[in-house]
Design an enzyme around this catalytic site. Structure first.
Site, PDB file in Angstrom:
ATOM      1  N   LYS A  90      -5.511  -2.998  15.319  1.00  0.00           N
ATOM      2  CA  LYS A  90      -5.700  -3.932  14.351  1.00  0.00           C
ATOM      3  C   LYS A  90      -6.110  -5.274  15.202  1.00  0.00           C
ATOM      4  CE  LYS A  90      -2.795  -4.028  10.663  1.00  0.00           C
ATOM      5  NZ  LYS A  90      -2.746  -2.809  10.161  1.00  0.00           N
ATOM      6  N   GLY A 189       9.084  -6.931  -2.005  1.00  0.00           N
ATOM      7  CA  GLY A 189       7.646  -7.889  -2.263  1.00  0.00           C
ATOM      8  C   GLY A 189       6.797  -7.128  -3.189  1.00  0.00           C
ATOM      9  N   GLY A 191       3.304  -7.957  -3.508  1.00  0.00           N
ATOM     10  CA  GLY A 191       1.829  -7.862  -2.853  1.00  0.00           C
ATOM     11  C   GLY A 191       1.002  -6.666  -3.606  1.00  0.00           C
ATOM     12  N   HIS A 192      -0.046  -6.944  -2.669  1.00  0.00           N
ATOM     13  CA  HIS A 192      -1.271  -5.982  -3.466  1.00  0.00           C
ATOM     14  C   HIS A 192      -0.617  -4.611  -2.977  1.00  0.00           C
ATOM     15  CE1 HIS A 192      -3.583  -8.794  -1.428  1.00  0.00           C
ATOM     16  NE2 HIS A 192      -4.627  -8.925  -2.587  1.00  0.00           N
ATOM     17  N   VAL A 193       0.154  -4.088  -2.180  1.00  0.00           N
ATOM     18  CA  VAL A 193       0.862  -3.156  -2.301  1.00  0.00           C
ATOM     19  C   VAL A 193       2.083  -2.512  -3.877  1.00  0.00           C
ATOM     20  CG1 VAL A 193       1.534  -0.983  -1.304  1.00  0.00           C
ATOM     21  CG2 VAL A 193      -0.012  -2.667  -0.460  1.00  0.00           C
TER      22      VAL A 193
HETATM   23  P1  NAD Z   1       0.783  -9.205   0.049  1.00  0.00           P
HETATM   24  O1  NAD Z   1       0.589  -9.593   1.533  1.00  0.00           O
HETATM   25  O2  NAD Z   1      -0.527  -9.237  -0.404  1.00  0.00           O
HETATM   26  O3  NAD Z   1       2.340  -8.657  -0.060  1.00  0.00           O
HETATM   27  C1  NAD Z   1       3.270  -9.259   0.746  1.00  0.00           C
HETATM   28  C2  NAD Z   1       4.382  -9.296  -0.413  1.00  0.00           C
HETATM   29  O4  NAD Z   1       5.757  -9.944  -0.139  1.00  0.00           O
HETATM   30  C3  NAD Z   1       4.138 -10.943  -0.510  1.00  0.00           C
HETATM   31  O5  NAD Z   1       3.890 -10.463  -1.756  1.00  0.00           O
HETATM   32  C4  NAD Z   1       5.258 -11.537  -0.035  1.00  0.00           C
HETATM   33  O6  NAD Z   1       5.743 -12.904  -0.690  1.00  0.00           O
HETATM   34  C5  NAD Z   1       5.984 -10.915   0.241  1.00  0.00           C
HETATM   35  N1  NAD Z   1       6.842 -11.177   0.990  1.00  0.00           N
HETATM   36  C6  NAD Z   1       7.370 -11.385   2.072  1.00  0.00           C
HETATM   37  N2  NAD Z   1       8.193 -11.888   3.303  1.00  0.00           N
HETATM   38  C7  NAD Z   1       9.223 -11.636   2.106  1.00  0.00           C
HETATM   39  C8  NAD Z   1      10.829 -11.479   2.092  1.00  0.00           C
HETATM   40  N3  NAD Z   1      10.940 -12.029   3.274  1.00  0.00           N
HETATM   41  N4  NAD Z   1      10.701 -11.284   0.746  1.00  0.00           N
HETATM   42  C9  NAD Z   1      10.433 -10.551  -0.291  1.00  0.00           C
HETATM   43  N5  NAD Z   1       8.443 -10.610  -0.004  1.00  0.00           N
HETATM   44  C10 NAD Z   1       8.435 -11.054   0.902  1.00  0.00           C
HETATM   45  O7  NAD Z   1       0.616  -7.779   1.713  1.00  0.00           O
HETATM   46  P2  NAD Z   1       0.911  -5.960   0.963  1.00  0.00           P
HETATM   47  O8  NAD Z   1      -1.329  -5.838   1.463  1.00  0.00           O
HETATM   48  O9  NAD Z   1       1.008  -6.100  -0.212  1.00  0.00           O
HETATM   49  O10 NAD Z   1       1.298  -5.050   1.949  1.00  0.00           O
HETATM   50  C11 NAD Z   1       2.969  -5.192   2.630  1.00  0.00           C
HETATM   51  C12 NAD Z   1       3.072  -4.470   3.603  1.00  0.00           C
HETATM   52  O11 NAD Z   1       2.952  -2.895   3.925  1.00  0.00           O
HETATM   53  C13 NAD Z   1       2.643  -5.293   5.054  1.00  0.00           C
HETATM   54  O12 NAD Z   1       3.917  -4.817   5.899  1.00  0.00           O
HETATM   55  C14 NAD Z   1       1.217  -5.364   4.896  1.00  0.00           C
HETATM   56  O13 NAD Z   1       0.989  -4.635   6.997  1.00  0.00           O
HETATM   57  C15 NAD Z   1       1.902  -3.086   5.063  1.00  0.00           C
HETATM   58  N6  NAD Z   1       0.270  -2.473   4.150  1.00  0.00           N
HETATM   59  C16 NAD Z   1      -0.327  -2.572   3.667  1.00  0.00           C
HETATM   60  C17 NAD Z   1      -1.483  -1.886   2.965  1.00  0.00           C
HETATM   61  C18 NAD Z   1      -2.944  -2.107   2.097  1.00  0.00           C
HETATM   62  O14 NAD Z   1      -3.544  -1.241   2.348  1.00  0.00           O
HETATM   63  N7  NAD Z   1      -2.270  -3.244   2.037  1.00  0.00           N
HETATM   64  C19 NAD Z   1      -2.045  -0.282   4.317  1.00  0.00           C
HETATM   65  C20 NAD Z   1      -0.443   0.144   4.991  1.00  0.00           C
HETATM   66  C21 NAD Z   1       0.314  -1.140   5.309  1.00  0.00           C
END
Ligand code: NAD
Length: 364
Positions: A90, A189, A191-193
């Site tokens: 990572k 949260g 976001g993307h996921v």
């Molecule tokens: P992202 O940055 O698109 O979304 C994260 C969201 O969480 C954002 O909207 C942010 O504003 C919100 N957030 C941050 N702090 C917060 C809090 N204290 N309370 C509420 N909301 C809060 O990230 P993502 O790609 O959606 O990934 C989310 C998590 O999943 C991360 O930990 C990432 O490492 C993990 N993950 C993602 C993937 C992937 O395919 N994108 C794969 C495996 C793991």
């Protein structure tokens, strides 16, 4: 004197590497593009270390090192438990998202290239398929590039689908049925996921609650799914849920949150959800909460980007992501039989696969 205590209250990077079993850590610096990055390679027994690049405004270099080390270790276990021939790595870039530029990504791409494929990168928090496109100008050791460039694009929908599948397995364990109809699910949260996960949950008939610190993300989600209910992040634990889905950052399962939690299942996408694996893994058992191991159920994105390396086939990817259901149930059973907390059991099985394959590789 031991380097750990010489000048600092923090353990040295070497101490942490030895404690967590890392192979290599690369520090990358480039004044002109403003790049400060750390590439952590945990274990390459099963193959190249594949893992995303996170861009985050860490409050200290030590925080960034610890994050890179913890996340890369999680990638080793994620690949191993998912049956992939990949190692764990990572990278983190210490920056504010406003600092993103073509020069920063291309300089970073050159550093990735210098590792000759030992580390392969992809998206993570604050990085996108577009950013991977810039990296791809400097190295072929990048996945998650846009579809028009022959890649598989954003891995988040696959991650979300895997989390949904893993959540259903956890529901089956806790409630006796994988049916999520009417279940109150809190997605922290969006976001993307998180956004894709909300879509699956709404379609499955769950009652979905969301929280996010970004008002724009809340708006997007509410606009797309009118019947979700928004909860203020600070008052999240004042509400009782059936299922808590952490999809923001790590360590949200800690002494404080566990003492306030009123839920029966935890299944989410965030990496490193347990602040302290053993302490909090056991506390969840004491509270009767079924916890689906993060690195197991959030492996959909890795399964997807990993598939780019051997000729991408979407159907095969979906098939592999769906295997998360049986694997999650198997690990619940194994954890009970071994009298271990679930995260520990998942790690033990991942380590066993790595050791078994290493033994095979050492033979003619
Ligand atoms: P992202 O940055 O698109 O979304 C994260 C969201 O969480 C954002 O909207 C942010 O504003 C919100 N957030 C941050 N702090 C917060 C809090 N204290 N309370 C509420 N909301 C809060 O990230 P993502 O790609 O959606 O990934 C989310 C998590 O999943 C991360 O930990 C990432 O490492 C993990 N993950 C993602 C993937 C992937 O395919 N994108 C794969 C495996 C793991």
């Amino acid at each position: 004197m031991h380097p750990k205590t010489k000048n600092s209250m923090h353990p040295s990077t070497f101490d942490l590497m030895q404690e967590m079993g890392h192979e290599q850590v690369v520090f990358c610096n480039d004044k002109q593009s403003g790049l400060s990055a750390i590439i952590a390679i945990h274990n390459t027994t099963l193959g190249s270390a594949l893992g995303g690049t996170r861009l985050w405004h860490y409050s200290s270099h030590q925080d960034a090192v610890v994050d890179a080390l913890r996340l890369s270790r999680g990638m080793t276990y994620k690949a191993a438990i998912s049956g992939l021939n990949l190692g764990g790595g990572k990278a983190v870039i210490i920056a504010d998202p406003s600092m993103k530029s073509e020069a920063l990504w291309r300089r970073y791409g050159k550093f990735v290239n210098s590792l000759n494929g030992k580390y392969i990168t992809a998206e993570d928090v604050n990085t996108s398929a577009r950013d991977m496109e810039y990296i791809a100008l400097e190295t072929k050791h990048v996945t998650g590039v846009p579809e028009y460039m022959g890649g598989s694009g954003d891995p988040s929908p696959f991650t979300a689908y895997g989390v949904f599948i893993g959540m259903k397995a956890a529901a089956k364990k806790q409630f006796g049925s994988e049916d999520l109809t009417g279940k109150k699910v809190m997605v922290q949260g969006v976001g993307h996921v998180g956004q894709y996960l909300v879509g699956h949950l709404v379609n499955a008939g769950a009652k979905v609650y969301i929280t996010d610190i970004d008002a724009q993300k809340i708006k997007q989600t509410v606009d797309a799914h009118r019947n979700v209910e928004v909860i203020d992040a600070k008052g999240m634990w004042d509400v009782a849920f059936d299922i808590y889905a952490p999809c923001a950052l790590g360590a949200t399962i800690n002494d404080d949150s566990i003492s306030k939690m009123n839920c029966a299942v935890i299944a989410g996408a965030a990496n490193n959800q347990l602040a302290e694996e053993t302490i909090h893994g056991n506390k969840l058992i004491e509270k009767g909460i079924v916890y689906a191991p993060d690195f197991l159920i959030n492996a959909g994105g890795l399964i997807n980007v990993g598939a780019e390396l051997d000729g991408y086939n979407r159907e095969r990817v979906m098939n592999n992501v769906e295997k998360i259901f049986d694997r999650t149930l198997e690990i619940f059973n194994y954890a009970e039989a071994e009298k271990m907390h679930v995260q520990g059991a998942a790690i033990k099985l991942a380590e066993k696969r790595i050791a078994d394959i290493a033994a095979i590789k050492s033979r003619l």
